[in-house]
Design a protein around this motif. Structure first.
Motif, short mmCIF file in Angstrom:
data_model
loop_
_atom_site.label_atom_id
_atom_site.label_comp_id
_atom_site.label_asym_id
_atom_site.label_seq_id
_atom_site.Cartn_x
_atom_site.Cartn_y
_atom_site.Cartn_z
N LYS A 1 0.99 -1.19 -0.07
CA LYS A 1 -0.08 -0.13 -0.02
C LYS A 1 0.78 1.20 0.01
N ILE A 2 1.83 1.35 0.85
CA ILE A 2 2.81 2.26 0.83
C ILE A 2 3.57 2.43 -0.49
N ARG A 3 3.92 1.58 -1.19
CA ARG A 3 4.47 1.56 -2.47
C ARG A 3 3.46 2.06 -3.55
N ARG A 4 2.35 1.62 -3.42
CA ARG A 4 1.55 2.04 -4.44
C ARG A 4 1.25 3.66 -4.35
N GLU A 5 1.05 4.28 -3.25
CA GLU A 5 0.97 5.57 -2.70
C GLU A 5 2.12 6.34 -3.09
N LEU A 6 3.46 5.62 -2.96
CA LEU A 6 4.70 6.53 -3.11
C LEU A 6 4.66 6.74 -4.69
N ALA A 7 4.33 5.72 -5.56
CA ALA A 7 4.21 5.73 -7.13
C ALA A 7 3.37 6.99 -7.24
N TYR B 1 10.71 0.16 -9.65
CA TYR B 1 11.77 1.24 -9.20
C TYR B 1 11.56 1.46 -7.83
N LEU B 2 10.87 1.64 -7.21
CA LEU B 2 10.72 2.00 -5.58
C LEU B 2 10.86 0.68 -4.88
N GLU B 3 10.54 -0.20 -5.38
CA GLU B 3 10.88 -1.34 -4.26
C GLU B 3 12.20 -1.71 -4.66
N LEU C 1 11.91 1.74 -1.16
CA LEU C 1 11.06 2.94 -0.79
C LEU C 1 11.59 4.10 -0.32
N ARG C 2 12.81 4.26 -0.60
CA ARG C 2 13.69 5.38 -0.21
C ARG C 2 14.33 6.03 -1.67
N VAL C 3 13.83 7.11 -2.20
CA VAL C 3 14.29 7.56 -3.41
C VAL C 3 15.20 8.90 -3.09
N THR C 4 16.46 8.84 -3.14
CA THR C 4 17.12 10.17 -3.04
C THR C 4 16.99 11.13 -4.17
#
Length: 501
Positions: free
Chosen positions: A306-312, A321-323, A327-330
Protein backbone atom coordinates in the motif's frame (compact mmCIF):
# COMPACT_ATOMS: atom_id res chain seq x y z
CA UNK A 1 41.58 13.76 -21.67
CA UNK A 2 43.09 14.10 -18.22
CA UNK A 3 46.42 12.63 -19.32
CA UNK A 4 46.57 15.08 -22.24
CA UNK A 5 46.01 18.02 -19.95
CA UNK A 6 48.69 16.70 -17.59
CA UNK A 7 51.22 16.54 -20.44
CA UNK A 8 50.41 20.09 -21.50
CA UNK A 9 50.79 21.30 -17.92
CA UNK A 10 54.13 19.51 -17.61
CA UNK A 11 55.38 20.99 -20.87
CA UNK A 12 54.45 24.50 -19.77
CA UNK A 13 56.13 23.97 -16.40
CA UNK A 14 59.39 22.94 -18.12
CA UNK A 15 59.25 25.62 -20.82
CA UNK A 16 58.56 28.69 -18.72
CA UNK A 17 60.17 28.28 -15.29
CA UNK A 18 61.19 31.93 -15.28
CA UNK A 19 57.59 33.07 -15.69
CA UNK A 20 56.42 30.78 -12.90
CA UNK A 21 59.22 31.95 -10.64
CA UNK A 22 58.37 35.59 -11.38
CA UNK A 23 54.71 34.97 -10.58
CA UNK A 24 55.68 33.30 -7.31
CA UNK A 25 57.88 36.23 -6.39
CA UNK A 26 55.11 38.66 -7.26
CA UNK A 27 52.61 36.76 -5.08
CA UNK A 28 55.15 36.69 -2.26
CA UNK A 29 55.67 40.43 -2.55
CA UNK A 30 51.93 41.04 -2.42
CA UNK A 31 51.60 38.85 0.66
CA UNK A 32 54.47 40.64 2.40
CA UNK A 33 53.12 44.12 1.68
CA UNK A 34 52.27 45.72 5.03
CA UNK A 35 48.57 45.18 5.67
CA UNK A 36 48.39 48.65 7.20
CA UNK A 37 48.83 50.09 3.67
CA UNK A 38 45.38 48.86 2.65
CA UNK A 39 43.05 51.73 1.77
CA UNK A 40 39.35 51.03 1.24
CA UNK A 41 37.97 51.74 -2.23
CA UNK A 42 34.60 53.53 -2.18
CA UNK A 43 32.61 54.87 -5.14
CA UNK A 44 29.21 56.59 -5.08
CA UNK A 45 27.07 57.12 -8.17
CA UNK A 46 23.89 59.19 -8.21
CA UNK A 47 21.09 57.48 -10.15
CA UNK A 48 17.31 57.38 -10.43
CA UNK A 49 14.66 54.84 -11.34
CA UNK A 50 11.05 53.80 -10.94
CA UNK A 51 10.42 51.15 -8.30
CA UNK A 52 7.06 49.93 -7.07
CA UNK A 53 5.49 52.65 -9.20
CA UNK A 54 7.49 55.48 -7.55
CA UNK A 55 10.20 57.59 -9.18
CA UNK A 56 13.16 57.60 -6.80
CA UNK A 57 16.55 59.30 -6.76
CA UNK A 58 19.16 57.17 -5.03
CA UNK A 59 22.87 56.90 -4.28
CA UNK A 60 24.56 53.64 -5.29
CA UNK A 61 27.70 53.12 -3.22
CA UNK A 62 30.08 50.22 -3.75
CA UNK A 63 32.97 50.09 -1.35
CA UNK A 64 35.24 48.10 0.91
CA UNK A 65 34.95 47.82 4.67
CA UNK A 66 38.35 46.90 6.12
CA UNK A 67 38.16 44.65 9.18
CA UNK A 68 41.11 44.37 11.54
CA UNK A 69 42.26 41.84 14.10
CA UNK A 70 42.75 42.57 17.79
CA UNK A 71 46.20 44.01 17.05
CA UNK A 72 44.80 46.49 14.56
CA UNK A 73 46.13 44.65 11.53
CA UNK A 74 43.75 44.60 8.51
CA UNK A 75 42.63 41.06 7.69
CA UNK A 76 39.56 41.32 5.46
CA UNK A 77 38.15 43.60 2.78
CA UNK A 78 34.37 43.23 2.68
CA UNK A 79 32.63 44.78 -0.32
CA UNK A 80 29.14 46.16 0.21
CA UNK A 81 26.85 47.66 -2.40
CA UNK A 82 24.24 49.97 -0.96
CA UNK A 83 21.30 51.72 -2.58
CA UNK A 84 19.98 54.61 -0.49
CA UNK A 85 17.07 56.87 -1.40
CA UNK A 86 17.78 60.59 -1.58
CA UNK A 87 17.30 62.83 0.23
CA UNK A 88 18.39 60.53 3.03
CA UNK A 89 15.92 59.70 5.78
CA UNK A 90 17.34 58.26 9.06
CA UNK A 91 13.95 56.79 9.97
CA UNK A 92 13.54 54.92 6.67
CA UNK A 93 13.83 51.08 6.77
CA UNK A 94 17.13 49.53 5.72
CA UNK A 95 17.47 45.91 4.60
CA UNK A 96 20.75 43.96 4.66
CA UNK A 97 20.91 41.12 2.11
CA UNK A 98 23.36 38.38 1.16
CA UNK A 99 23.38 35.16 -0.78
CA UNK A 100 24.43 31.72 0.29
CA UNK A 101 26.79 28.92 -0.71
CA UNK A 102 28.70 29.44 1.51
CA UNK A 103 30.83 31.03 -1.20
CA UNK A 104 28.13 32.71 -3.27
CA UNK A 105 28.25 36.40 -4.08
CA UNK A 106 25.21 38.66 -3.90
CA UNK A 107 24.95 38.73 -7.69
CA UNK A 108 21.85 36.52 -7.59
CA UNK A 109 19.71 38.70 -5.33
CA UNK A 110 21.15 41.97 -6.64
CA UNK A 111 21.01 41.33 -10.41
CA UNK A 112 18.08 38.92 -10.27
CA UNK A 113 15.60 40.25 -7.76
CA UNK A 114 16.07 43.43 -5.73
CA UNK A 115 18.75 45.65 -7.26
CA UNK A 116 17.76 48.66 -9.38
CA UNK A 117 18.88 46.76 -12.50
CA UNK A 118 18.50 43.09 -13.34
CA UNK A 119 19.69 40.69 -16.01
CA UNK A 120 16.82 39.55 -18.23
CA UNK A 121 17.20 35.82 -18.87
CA UNK A 122 14.53 33.23 -19.70
CA UNK A 123 12.40 32.09 -16.78
CA UNK A 124 10.68 29.24 -18.55
CA UNK A 125 13.23 26.47 -18.01
CA UNK A 126 15.40 27.26 -21.06
CA UNK A 127 19.06 28.26 -20.78
CA UNK A 128 20.40 31.81 -20.99
CA UNK A 129 22.36 31.27 -24.18
CA UNK A 130 25.31 33.48 -25.11
CA UNK A 131 26.01 37.20 -24.56
CA UNK A 132 25.13 39.98 -24.77
CA UNK A 133 22.61 39.61 -21.93
CA UNK A 134 20.06 42.43 -21.49
CA UNK A 135 20.58 44.47 -18.31
CA UNK A 136 17.27 46.20 -17.78
CA UNK A 137 15.49 48.47 -15.29
CA UNK A 138 14.02 46.54 -12.39
CA UNK A 139 10.71 47.98 -11.18
CA UNK A 140 10.56 45.08 -8.69
CA UNK A 141 13.47 46.51 -6.69
CA UNK A 142 12.48 47.25 -3.10
CA UNK A 143 13.84 50.81 -3.12
CA UNK A 144 10.39 52.36 -2.78
CA UNK A 145 9.99 50.59 0.59
CA UNK A 146 13.52 50.28 2.00
CA UNK A 147 17.15 51.19 1.47
CA UNK A 148 19.18 48.09 0.58
CA UNK A 149 22.70 46.98 1.50
CA UNK A 150 24.13 43.90 -0.24
CA UNK A 151 26.99 42.28 1.69
CA UNK A 152 29.64 39.96 0.20
CA UNK A 153 31.60 38.18 2.98
CA UNK A 154 35.26 37.28 2.28
CA UNK A 155 35.62 34.67 -0.44
CA UNK A 156 32.48 35.88 -2.23
CA UNK A 157 32.05 38.60 -4.83
CA UNK A 158 35.08 40.91 -4.77
CA UNK A 159 35.61 40.49 -1.00
CA UNK A 160 38.80 38.83 0.20
CA UNK A 161 41.18 38.17 3.06
CA UNK A 162 44.27 40.36 3.44
CA UNK A 163 47.88 39.47 4.10
CA UNK A 164 48.39 36.63 6.56
CA UNK A 165 44.77 36.39 7.69
CA UNK A 166 43.89 32.82 8.64
CA UNK A 167 40.83 31.51 6.73
CA UNK A 168 39.87 29.53 9.84
CA UNK A 169 39.05 32.83 11.55
CA UNK A 170 36.50 33.74 8.86
CA UNK A 171 35.24 30.63 7.07
CA UNK A 172 32.65 29.09 9.37
CA UNK A 173 29.05 29.48 10.48
CA UNK A 174 29.87 31.48 13.62
CA UNK A 175 32.99 33.22 12.33
CA UNK A 176 31.15 34.42 9.24
CA UNK A 177 28.15 35.59 11.28
CA UNK A 178 30.36 37.65 13.59
CA UNK A 179 32.00 39.32 10.60
CA UNK A 180 28.70 40.17 8.89
CA UNK A 181 27.30 41.50 12.18
CA UNK A 182 30.33 43.79 12.52
CA UNK A 183 29.91 45.04 8.94
CA UNK A 184 26.25 45.84 9.63
CA UNK A 185 27.06 47.77 12.81
CA UNK A 186 29.80 49.67 10.97
CA UNK A 187 27.34 50.62 8.23
CA UNK A 188 24.81 51.83 10.81
CA UNK A 189 27.50 53.95 12.46
CA UNK A 190 28.83 55.47 9.25
CA UNK A 191 25.40 56.21 7.81
CA UNK A 192 23.59 57.42 10.94
CA UNK A 193 20.97 54.69 10.78
CA UNK A 194 20.81 53.26 14.28
CA UNK A 195 17.16 54.19 14.74
CA UNK A 196 16.03 52.94 11.33
CA UNK A 197 13.75 49.88 11.12
CA UNK A 198 16.14 47.03 10.27
CA UNK A 199 15.59 43.94 8.15
CA UNK A 200 17.95 41.07 7.53
CA UNK A 201 17.60 38.60 4.70
CA UNK A 202 19.30 35.95 2.67
CA UNK A 203 18.85 33.21 0.13
CA UNK A 204 19.75 29.53 0.60
CA UNK A 205 22.76 29.34 2.96
CA UNK A 206 22.04 33.05 3.32
CA UNK A 207 19.05 32.00 5.45
CA UNK A 208 21.42 30.02 7.67
CA UNK A 209 23.58 33.13 7.82
CA UNK A 210 20.52 35.26 8.63
CA UNK A 211 19.74 33.17 11.69
CA UNK A 212 23.38 33.16 12.83
CA UNK A 213 23.83 36.91 12.23
CA UNK A 214 20.59 37.69 14.07
CA UNK A 215 21.98 35.67 16.97
CA UNK A 216 25.19 37.72 16.93
CA UNK A 217 23.37 41.05 16.72
CA UNK A 218 20.73 40.35 19.36
CA UNK A 219 22.11 37.66 21.65
CA UNK A 220 25.79 36.81 21.43
CA UNK A 221 28.51 39.30 20.50
CA UNK A 222 26.62 42.61 20.54
CA UNK A 223 23.14 42.28 22.12
CA UNK A 224 22.29 45.77 20.92
CA UNK A 225 20.85 45.62 17.39
CA UNK A 226 17.15 44.79 17.43
CA UNK A 227 15.67 43.64 14.13
CA UNK A 228 12.20 44.32 12.78
CA UNK A 229 12.21 41.40 10.39
CA UNK A 230 14.12 38.42 9.01
CA UNK A 231 13.52 37.46 5.37
CA UNK A 232 14.27 33.84 4.52
CA UNK A 233 14.33 33.04 0.79
CA UNK A 234 14.75 29.33 -0.06
CA UNK A 235 15.34 28.32 3.52
CA UNK A 236 17.80 25.87 5.06
CA UNK A 237 18.04 25.95 8.85
CA UNK A 238 17.99 22.31 9.99
CA UNK A 239 20.56 20.44 7.91
CA UNK A 240 19.44 17.01 9.05
CA UNK A 241 16.19 17.54 7.16
CA UNK A 242 18.08 17.47 3.87
CA UNK A 243 20.97 15.14 4.65
CA UNK A 244 20.82 12.27 2.13
CA UNK A 245 22.72 9.93 4.41
CA UNK A 246 21.98 6.21 4.76
CA UNK A 247 19.92 5.73 7.90
CA UNK A 248 18.50 9.25 7.95
CA UNK A 249 14.82 8.75 7.17
CA UNK A 250 13.93 12.42 7.65
CA UNK A 251 15.16 13.60 4.25
CA UNK A 252 12.88 11.15 2.43
CA UNK A 253 9.94 12.67 4.29
CA UNK A 254 10.86 16.32 3.70
CA UNK A 255 11.68 15.77 0.00
CA UNK A 256 8.47 13.87 -0.82
CA UNK A 257 6.20 16.94 -1.35
CA UNK A 258 8.79 18.46 -3.72
CA UNK A 259 8.86 15.21 -5.69
CA UNK A 260 5.07 15.24 -5.89
CA UNK A 261 4.71 18.75 -7.34
CA UNK A 262 7.59 18.04 -9.74
CA UNK A 263 5.94 14.85 -10.97
CA UNK A 264 2.74 16.82 -11.47
CA UNK A 265 4.55 19.58 -13.40
CA UNK A 266 6.08 17.06 -15.82
CA UNK A 267 2.85 15.14 -16.35
CA UNK A 268 3.85 12.13 -14.25
CA UNK A 269 1.11 12.63 -11.64
CA UNK A 270 -2.47 13.89 -11.58
CA UNK A 271 -3.97 16.45 -9.20
CA UNK A 272 -6.20 19.51 -9.17
CA UNK A 273 -3.33 21.94 -8.54
CA UNK A 274 0.25 22.06 -7.25
CA UNK A 275 -1.00 23.61 -4.00
CA UNK A 276 -3.54 20.84 -3.41
CA UNK A 277 -1.07 18.09 -4.32
CA UNK A 278 1.62 19.63 -2.11
CA UNK A 279 -0.73 19.61 0.88
CA UNK A 280 -1.83 16.04 0.23
CA UNK A 281 1.83 15.00 -0.04
CA UNK A 282 2.71 16.81 3.20
CA UNK A 283 0.04 14.95 5.15
CA UNK A 284 0.92 11.57 3.67
CA UNK A 285 4.67 12.11 4.14
CA UNK A 286 4.45 13.09 7.81
CA UNK A 287 1.84 10.40 8.51
CA UNK A 288 1.71 6.98 6.77
CA UNK A 289 5.06 7.35 4.97
CA UNK A 290 6.98 8.45 8.09
CA UNK A 291 5.48 5.58 10.10
CA UNK A 292 6.38 3.11 7.37
CA UNK A 293 9.99 4.28 7.13
CA UNK A 294 10.43 4.00 10.89
CA UNK A 295 9.39 0.35 10.73
CA UNK A 296 12.42 -0.40 8.60
CA UNK A 297 12.59 -4.01 7.44
CA UNK A 298 9.58 -4.91 9.55
CA UNK A 299 7.40 -3.24 6.92
CA UNK A 300 6.10 -6.21 4.92
CA UNK A 301 3.14 -7.66 3.06
CA UNK A 302 0.06 -5.63 2.14
CA UNK A 303 1.10 -2.73 4.37
CA UNK A 304 4.31 -2.37 2.35
CA UNK A 305 2.43 -2.78 -0.94
CA UNK A 306 0.00 0.00 0.00
CA UNK A 307 2.85 2.39 0.83
CA UNK A 308 4.57 1.49 -2.44
CA UNK A 309 1.42 2.22 -4.48
CA UNK A 310 0.91 5.60 -2.82
CA UNK A 311 4.60 6.47 -3.19
CA UNK A 312 4.34 5.72 -6.90
CA UNK A 313 1.29 7.97 -7.18
CA UNK A 314 3.08 10.88 -5.52
CA UNK A 315 6.48 10.52 -7.21
CA UNK A 316 5.51 9.34 -10.71
CA UNK A 317 8.05 6.52 -10.42
CA UNK A 318 7.25 2.86 -11.07
CA UNK A 319 6.54 0.49 -8.21
CA UNK A 320 9.31 -1.75 -9.54
CA UNK A 321 11.85 1.06 -9.20
CA UNK A 322 10.56 2.05 -5.78
CA UNK A 323 10.82 -1.50 -4.51
CA UNK A 324 14.39 -1.72 -5.81
CA UNK A 325 15.12 1.48 -3.87
CA UNK A 326 13.51 0.05 -0.71
CA UNK A 327 10.88 2.83 -0.86
CA UNK A 328 13.61 5.43 -0.33
CA UNK A 329 14.46 7.59 -3.35
CA UNK A 330 17.21 10.18 -2.95
CA UNK A 331 16.81 13.44 -4.87
CA UNK A 332 19.78 12.60 -7.08
CA UNK A 333 18.12 9.40 -8.25
CA UNK A 334 14.81 11.18 -8.72
CA UNK A 335 16.40 13.79 -11.03
CA UNK A 336 17.56 10.98 -13.33
CA UNK A 337 14.67 8.54 -13.09
CA UNK A 338 11.56 10.73 -13.39
CA UNK A 339 11.97 11.48 -17.11
CA UNK A 340 14.32 8.66 -18.06
CA UNK A 341 11.71 7.41 -20.53
CA UNK A 342 12.02 10.75 -22.35
CA UNK A 343 15.82 10.77 -22.24
CA UNK A 344 15.82 13.81 -19.94
CA UNK A 345 16.99 14.76 -16.45
CA UNK A 346 15.53 17.46 -14.20
CA UNK A 347 17.19 20.24 -12.20
CA UNK A 348 18.09 20.40 -8.52
CA UNK A 349 17.79 24.15 -8.01
CA UNK A 350 14.67 24.21 -10.19
CA UNK A 351 13.07 20.92 -11.15
CA UNK A 352 11.12 22.54 -13.98
CA UNK A 353 14.37 22.68 -15.97
CA UNK A 354 15.34 19.64 -18.03
CA UNK A 355 18.68 18.55 -19.41
CA UNK A 356 20.17 15.85 -21.60
CA UNK A 357 23.02 13.70 -20.31
CA UNK A 358 25.83 12.01 -22.21
CA UNK A 359 23.71 8.89 -22.12
CA UNK A 360 20.56 7.67 -20.42
CA UNK A 361 22.04 4.83 -18.36
CA UNK A 362 23.41 6.64 -15.31
CA UNK A 363 22.01 6.68 -11.80
CA UNK A 364 22.29 10.46 -11.33
CA UNK A 365 22.53 13.43 -13.76
CA UNK A 366 25.79 14.66 -15.29
CA UNK A 367 25.03 18.21 -14.14
CA UNK A 368 22.25 20.49 -12.92
CA UNK A 369 20.46 22.01 -15.93
CA UNK A 370 18.84 24.64 -13.70
CA UNK A 371 22.29 26.03 -12.83
CA UNK A 372 24.24 25.88 -16.06
CA UNK A 373 21.16 27.40 -17.69
CA UNK A 374 21.58 30.77 -15.90
CA UNK A 375 25.12 31.23 -14.53
CA UNK A 376 26.80 33.01 -17.44
CA UNK A 377 24.19 35.75 -17.71
CA UNK A 378 24.42 36.66 -14.02
CA UNK A 379 28.23 36.75 -13.99
CA UNK A 380 28.35 39.00 -17.04
CA UNK A 381 25.74 41.33 -15.54
CA UNK A 382 27.41 41.86 -12.15
CA UNK A 383 30.81 42.54 -13.69
CA UNK A 384 29.33 45.04 -16.13
CA UNK A 385 27.27 46.80 -13.45
CA UNK A 386 29.92 46.94 -10.70
CA UNK A 387 32.92 47.77 -12.88
CA UNK A 388 31.47 49.88 -15.69
CA UNK A 389 28.50 51.65 -14.07
CA UNK A 390 29.44 51.87 -10.37
CA UNK A 391 33.18 52.33 -11.04
CA UNK A 392 34.67 49.59 -8.86
CA UNK A 393 38.28 49.04 -9.97
CA UNK A 394 39.94 45.71 -9.24
CA UNK A 395 41.91 42.98 -10.97
CA UNK A 396 40.18 40.39 -8.78
CA UNK A 397 37.65 38.04 -10.35
CA UNK A 398 34.10 38.28 -9.07
CA UNK A 399 33.32 35.07 -7.16
CA UNK A 400 29.70 34.27 -8.01
CA UNK A 401 30.17 30.73 -6.66
CA UNK A 402 33.49 30.39 -4.83
CA UNK A 403 35.24 27.38 -3.35
CA UNK A 404 35.41 28.39 0.31
CA UNK A 405 32.69 25.88 1.25
CA UNK A 406 35.32 23.12 1.35
CA UNK A 407 37.06 25.05 4.18
CA UNK A 408 33.87 25.83 6.10
CA UNK A 409 33.64 25.19 9.83
CA UNK A 410 30.09 23.92 10.36
CA UNK A 411 30.28 23.73 14.14
CA UNK A 412 28.21 26.09 16.27
CA UNK A 413 30.31 27.57 19.05
CA UNK A 414 31.68 24.86 21.29
CA UNK A 415 29.18 22.18 20.33
CA UNK A 416 30.12 18.59 19.65
CA UNK A 417 31.56 18.24 16.14
CA UNK A 418 29.33 15.19 15.61
CA UNK A 419 26.14 17.19 16.21
CA UNK A 420 24.22 18.17 13.09
CA UNK A 421 23.78 21.82 12.22
CA UNK A 422 20.49 23.45 13.19
CA UNK A 423 20.23 27.24 13.48
CA UNK A 424 16.44 27.32 13.77
CA UNK A 425 16.70 27.71 17.58
CA UNK A 426 18.39 31.08 16.94
CA UNK A 427 15.20 32.20 15.20
CA UNK A 428 13.14 30.92 18.11
CA UNK A 429 15.17 32.80 20.70
CA UNK A 430 15.06 35.99 18.64
CA UNK A 431 11.26 35.78 18.34
CA UNK A 432 10.81 35.03 22.04
CA UNK A 433 13.02 37.94 23.13
CA UNK A 434 11.89 40.56 20.59
CA UNK A 435 8.13 41.03 20.41
CA UNK A 436 8.52 43.35 17.41
CA UNK A 437 10.33 40.78 15.27
CA UNK A 438 8.60 38.96 12.41
CA UNK A 439 9.82 36.34 9.95
CA UNK A 440 8.93 35.93 6.27
CA UNK A 441 9.63 32.55 4.64
CA UNK A 442 9.59 32.46 0.82
CA UNK A 443 9.76 29.03 -0.83
CA UNK A 444 9.63 27.75 -4.40
CA UNK A 445 7.69 24.54 -5.01
CA UNK A 446 10.30 23.16 -7.43
CA UNK A 447 13.36 23.61 -5.23
CA UNK A 448 15.30 20.52 -4.13
CA UNK A 449 18.27 22.46 -2.77
CA UNK A 450 16.10 23.79 0.07
CA UNK A 451 12.76 21.91 -0.06
CA UNK A 452 9.72 23.83 1.16
CA UNK A 453 8.58 21.07 3.52
CA UNK A 454 12.02 20.97 5.15
CA UNK A 455 11.74 24.70 5.85
CA UNK A 456 8.29 24.23 7.37
CA UNK A 457 9.54 21.34 9.49
CA UNK A 458 12.54 23.31 10.81
CA UNK A 459 10.41 26.28 11.88
CA UNK A 460 7.65 24.22 13.48
CA UNK A 461 9.91 22.84 16.24
CA UNK A 462 9.51 23.47 19.95
CA UNK A 463 10.54 26.92 21.18
CA UNK A 464 9.75 28.80 17.96
CA UNK A 465 6.67 31.10 18.26
CA UNK A 466 4.40 30.48 15.27
CA UNK A 467 2.25 33.62 15.31
CA UNK A 468 4.88 35.90 13.73
CA UNK A 469 6.09 33.61 10.94
CA UNK A 470 4.58 34.13 7.48
CA UNK A 471 4.93 31.71 4.53
CA UNK A 472 4.70 32.53 0.85
CA UNK A 473 5.01 30.02 -2.01
CA UNK A 474 6.00 30.35 -5.65
CA UNK A 475 5.55 28.32 -8.84
CA UNK A 476 9.28 28.23 -9.41
CA UNK A 477 12.46 26.82 -7.92
CA UNK A 478 15.32 27.90 -5.67
CA UNK A 479 15.67 31.27 -7.41
CA UNK A 480 11.98 31.98 -7.85
CA UNK A 481 12.70 35.49 -9.10
CA UNK A 482 13.92 34.10 -12.43
CA UNK A 483 10.27 33.67 -13.39
CA UNK A 484 8.69 37.09 -14.01
CA UNK A 485 5.40 36.31 -12.28
CA UNK A 486 7.15 35.04 -9.17
CA UNK A 487 9.62 37.92 -9.05
CA UNK A 488 6.66 40.32 -9.05
CA UNK A 489 5.02 38.30 -6.27
CA UNK A 490 8.20 38.01 -4.19
CA UNK A 491 8.80 41.74 -4.43
CA UNK A 492 5.19 42.51 -3.47
CA UNK A 493 5.31 40.03 -0.57
CA UNK A 494 8.50 41.51 0.89
CA UNK A 495 7.32 45.07 0.33
CA UNK A 496 4.08 44.29 2.20
CA UNK A 497 6.06 42.54 4.96
CA UNK A 498 8.26 45.59 5.52
CA UNK A 499 5.38 48.05 5.45
CA UNK A 500 3.30 46.01 7.91
CA UNK A 501 5.67 46.66 10.83
Amino acid sequence: MKSGLSLIALALAVAVPAIVHAADQNDKAKAEKPAADVEPQIHTTKLSGTFGGQRIDYAATIGETILKNKDGVPEAAVVTTSYVKEPRDPSRPVTFLFNGGPGSGTVWLMMGAFGPKRVAIPGDGTDDGAPPYPIVDNPDSLLDATDIVFIDPPGTGFSHLIGKADPKDYYGVTQDAKLVAEVIRRWLNENGRWNSPKYLGGESYGTTRSAAVANQLMNETYNDVALNGIILISTVLDFAAGADTPGNELSYITNLPSMAVTALYHGKATAASPEAFAEEARQWAIGPYAAALLKGQKLQGEERAKIRRELARFTGLSETYLESADLRVTPGRFYKELLRDRGLTIGRLDSRYTGKDYDNAGETPDNDPSFYGIDAGYTAAINSWARDTLGFKTDREYQSIGSIGSQWDWRLGGRDTNAYLNVAPYIGQALRENSGLRVLVAQGYYDFATPFFAAEYALSRTGIPQDRIEYEYYDAGHMMYIRDEDRHKLSADIRAFIRAR
